[in-house]
Design a protein around this motif. Structure first.
Motif, PDB file in Angstrom:
ATOM      1  N   VAL A   1       0.371  -1.729   0.155  1.00 46.54           N
ATOM      2  CA  VAL A   1      -0.148   0.123   0.010  1.00 46.54           C
ATOM      3  C   VAL A   1       1.781   1.625   0.350  1.00 46.54           C
ATOM      4  CG1 VAL A   1      -1.969   0.821   1.094  1.00 46.54           C
ATOM      5  CG2 VAL A   1      -1.652  -0.727   1.367  1.00 46.54           C
ATOM      6  N   TYR A   2       1.319   1.934  -0.770  1.00 51.32           N
ATOM      7  CA  TYR A   2       1.171   3.182  -0.968  1.00 51.32           C
ATOM      8  C   TYR A   2       0.888   4.834  -0.751  1.00 51.32           C
ATOM      9  CZ  TYR A   2       4.752   7.095  -2.991  1.00 51.32           C
ATOM     10  OH  TYR A   2       4.836   7.988  -3.821  1.00 51.32           O
ATOM     11  N   LEU A   3       0.662   5.314   0.208  1.00 46.15           N
ATOM     12  CA  LEU A   3      -0.012   6.330   1.187  1.00 46.15           C
ATOM     13  C   LEU A   3       0.796   7.618  -0.125  1.00 46.15           C
ATOM     14  CD1 LEU A   3      -1.872   8.406   2.181  1.00 46.15           C
ATOM     15  CD2 LEU A   3      -0.661   8.454   4.451  1.00 46.15           C
ATOM     16  N   MET A   4       0.102   8.103  -1.051  1.00 45.42           N
ATOM     17  CA  MET A   4       0.860   8.275  -2.046  1.00 45.42           C
ATOM     18  C   MET A   4       0.603  10.123  -1.504  1.00 45.42           C
ATOM     19  SD  MET A   4      -0.741   7.136  -5.616  1.00 45.42           S
ATOM     20  CE  MET A   4       0.209   8.308  -6.678  1.00 45.42           C
ATOM     21  N   LYS A   5      -0.694  11.061  -1.287  1.00 39.65           N
ATOM     22  CA  LYS A   5      -0.938  12.188  -0.430  1.00 39.65           C
ATOM     23  C   LYS A   5      -1.474  11.984   0.584  1.00 39.65           C
ATOM     24  CE  LYS A   5      -1.222  16.440  -1.758  1.00 39.65           C
ATOM     25  NZ  LYS A   5      -0.694  17.017  -1.302  1.00 39.65           N
ATOM     26  N   LEU A   6      -1.073  12.823   1.916  1.00 39.66           N
ATOM     27  CA  LEU A   6      -1.678  12.769   3.066  1.00 39.66           C
ATOM     28  C   LEU A   6      -2.378  14.194   3.052  1.00 39.66           C
ATOM     29  CD1 LEU A   6      -2.633  11.711   5.400  1.00 39.66           C
ATOM     30  CD2 LEU A   6      -0.787  12.251   6.439  1.00 39.66           C
ATOM     31  N   ASP A   7      -3.982  14.674   2.937  1.00 38.32           N
ATOM     32  CA  ASP A   7      -4.228  16.166   4.043  1.00 38.32           C
ATOM     33  C   ASP A   7      -3.858  15.811   5.681  1.00 38.32           C
ATOM     34  OD1 ASP A   7      -5.750  17.848   5.155  1.00 38.32           O
ATOM     35  OD2 ASP A   7      -6.492  18.400   2.868  1.00 38.32           O
ATOM     36  N   GLU A   8      -3.449  16.633   6.280  1.00 40.23           N
ATOM     37  CA  GLU A   8      -3.482  16.069   7.526  1.00 40.23           C
ATOM     38  C   GLU A   8      -5.071  15.567   8.404  1.00 40.23           C
ATOM     39  OE1 GLU A   8       0.052  16.710   9.984  1.00 40.23           O
ATOM     40  OE2 GLU A   8       0.069  18.725   7.685  1.00 40.23           O
ATOM     41  N   SER A   9      -5.863  16.145   7.737  1.00 36.62           N
ATOM     42  CA  SER A   9      -7.567  16.802   8.335  1.00 36.62           C
ATOM     43  C   SER A   9      -7.941  15.030   7.834  1.00 36.62           C
ATOM     44  CB  SER A   9      -8.053  17.350   7.583  1.00 36.62           C
ATOM     45  OG  SER A   9      -8.243  17.699   6.193  1.00 36.62           O
ATOM     46  N   ASP A  10      -6.934  14.525   7.185  1.00 35.22           N
ATOM     47  CA  ASP A  10      -7.479  12.574   7.474  1.00 35.22           C
ATOM     48  C   ASP A  10      -6.612  11.776   8.083  1.00 35.22           C
ATOM     49  OD1 ASP A  10      -9.236  13.358   5.510  1.00 35.22           O
ATOM     50  OD2 ASP A  10      -7.531  13.660   3.891  1.00 35.22           O
ATOM     51  N   VAL A  11      -5.753  12.653   8.446  1.00 31.35           N
ATOM     52  CA  VAL A  11      -4.458  11.606   9.211  1.00 31.35           C
ATOM     53  C   VAL A  11      -5.489   9.907  10.238  1.00 31.35           C
ATOM     54  CG1 VAL A  11      -3.723  12.788  11.740  1.00 31.35           C
ATOM     55  CG2 VAL A  11      -1.770  11.461  10.207  1.00 31.35           C
TER      56      VAL A  11
END
Length: 282
Positions: free
Chosen positions: A26-36
Motif C-alpha cells: 500500500v502506498y500513501l501517495m498524498k496525505l491531507d493532515e485532516s485525514d491522518v
C-alpha cells in the motif's frame, strides 16, 4: 513488457492511496493532515485484507510522529519538501520482515560511490534545445517507448488512457526525438500544494543511450518547474542503476535515503534511492 494488473487508487477525503499485487504494498501517495487518523486505519486495513508485505507512506514531517507510534520507520527525508519550509518523510512498515532486508547492498554501495564521484564533476549546463514538451498527439509514441524500455513498471505507463489522464492532471511529459521518432522521455509530476515535483518515468531507447538524454530532460524540466513556482524537485530512482543515480548526482541532487525492496520495476521488486534538490526559493 510483462502485463500486470495496475494498482488501484483509493481516495480518502483529500488523501490518496495506491495499492496492488505487482508492488505488493500500500502506498500513501498524498496525505491531507485532516485525514491522518482515518488514513492510518485504512492503510492497515487494506494491507491486512490483501496480505501485502509493505506499507509505504509519503507524509509531512508534522504527521510523522503519528506513523512512528504505529511502527513506521523513516527511510528517507527530503528537507523543505513541503512548501519549501518543512521536511517530507518517506516511511515504511513491513508486514514481512524479509522485505526490509536489502540483498544487494554491495551493488548499492558501489552505485552510491560512483554517483558521489559524479557529484564532484563540475560541467557545463546540458543543452536542452532538443527537448520538447509532449502533448496528447504524442501519447501513442510515449506508450510505445515505455513498452520497449521496461519489462515491468509500477504504473500503467504503456496505457495511452493512463498517459492522457496523467497529462490532464498535474503531470507534464517531455521528450527527445531522433530520426523523427521519440527516443527518450521523462515526466514532471507536480504537487502544487507542497510546491514540489517528482522527476520520473525516464526512458531512453538503446540507440540514444550514452548521449546525456536523461540529463538534458532533467535540466529542461527543472527550468520549467521553476517558472511554475515549484521549489523542490525529487526522484525515486532504482538504487541499483548506475546511470540514473549518476544523472541526479551530477545535476546537484542530494541523497535522502534508500527504500528497501520498494518498487516493482524491470520484472522484480527493487530498492529505490530518493534524491532531492532545491530548485528555487521563496
Amino acid at each position: 513488457m510483462t502485463k500486470m494488473q495496475p494498482d488501484s487508487i483509493i481516495k480518502i477525503g483529500n488523501s490518496v492511496l495506491q495499492h496492488g499485487p505487482a508492488n505488493d504494498r500500500v502506498y500513501l501517495m498524498k496525505l491531507d493532515e485532516s485525514d491522518v487518523i482515518k488514513v492510518m486505519d485504512r492503510v492497515e486495513e487494506v494491507a491486512k485484507e490483501k496480505g501485502y508485505s509493505k506499507v509505504f507512506v509519503k507524509v509531512p514531517d508534522s504527521a510523522a510522529p503519528y506513523f512512528e507510534k504505529k511502527g513506521f520507520i523513516s527511510e528517507a527525508v527530503v528537507p523543505l519538501m513541503v512548501g519549501g519550509e518543512t521536511p517530507g518523510c518517506f516511511m515504511s512498515r513491513y508486514h514481512d520482515p524479509d522485505r526490509a532486508v536489502i540483498k544487494e547492498q554491495k551493488l548499492l554501495d558501489e552505485v552510491r560511490q560512483v554517483a558521489n564521484s559524479k557529484a564532484a564533476e563540475v560541467g557545463s549546463e546540458p543543452d536542452t534545445s532538443a527537448v520538447e514538451k509532449l502533448g496528447p498527439e504524442h501519447i501513442r509514441q510515449l506508450a510505445g517507448l515505455y513498452e520497449k524500455v521496461f519489462e515491468s513498471y509500477p504504473f500503467p505507463i504503456t496505457d495511452p488512457e493512463f498517459i492522457l489522464e496523467s497529462m490532464n492532471s498535474d503531470v507534464i511529459f517531455y521528450g527527445i526525438f531522433s530520426g523523427g521518432k521519440l527516443a527518450a522521455a521523462a515526466s514532471a509530476e507536480m504537487d502544487n500544494s507542497w510546491k514540489c515535483v517528482e522527476m520520473t518515468d525516464f526512458a531512453t531507447l538503446p540507440e540514444l543511450r550514452g548521449q546525456g538524454a536523461a540529463g538534458k530532460l532533467l535540466a529542461r524540466m527543472e527550468e520549467d518547474m521553476v517558472q511554475k513556482g515549484i521549489l523542490t524537485a525529487f526522484t525515486i530512482a532504482r538504487a541499483g542503476s548506475h546511470g540514473m543515480n549518476a544523472v541526479f548526482a551530477r545535476a546537484g541532487y542530494c541523497l535522502a535515503g534508500t527504500l528497501p525492496n520498494n518498487t516493482q520495476i524491470g520484472g522484480r521488486l527493487e530498492s529505490m534511492n530518493v534524491w532531492y534538490k532545491t530548485i528555487s526559493t521563496r
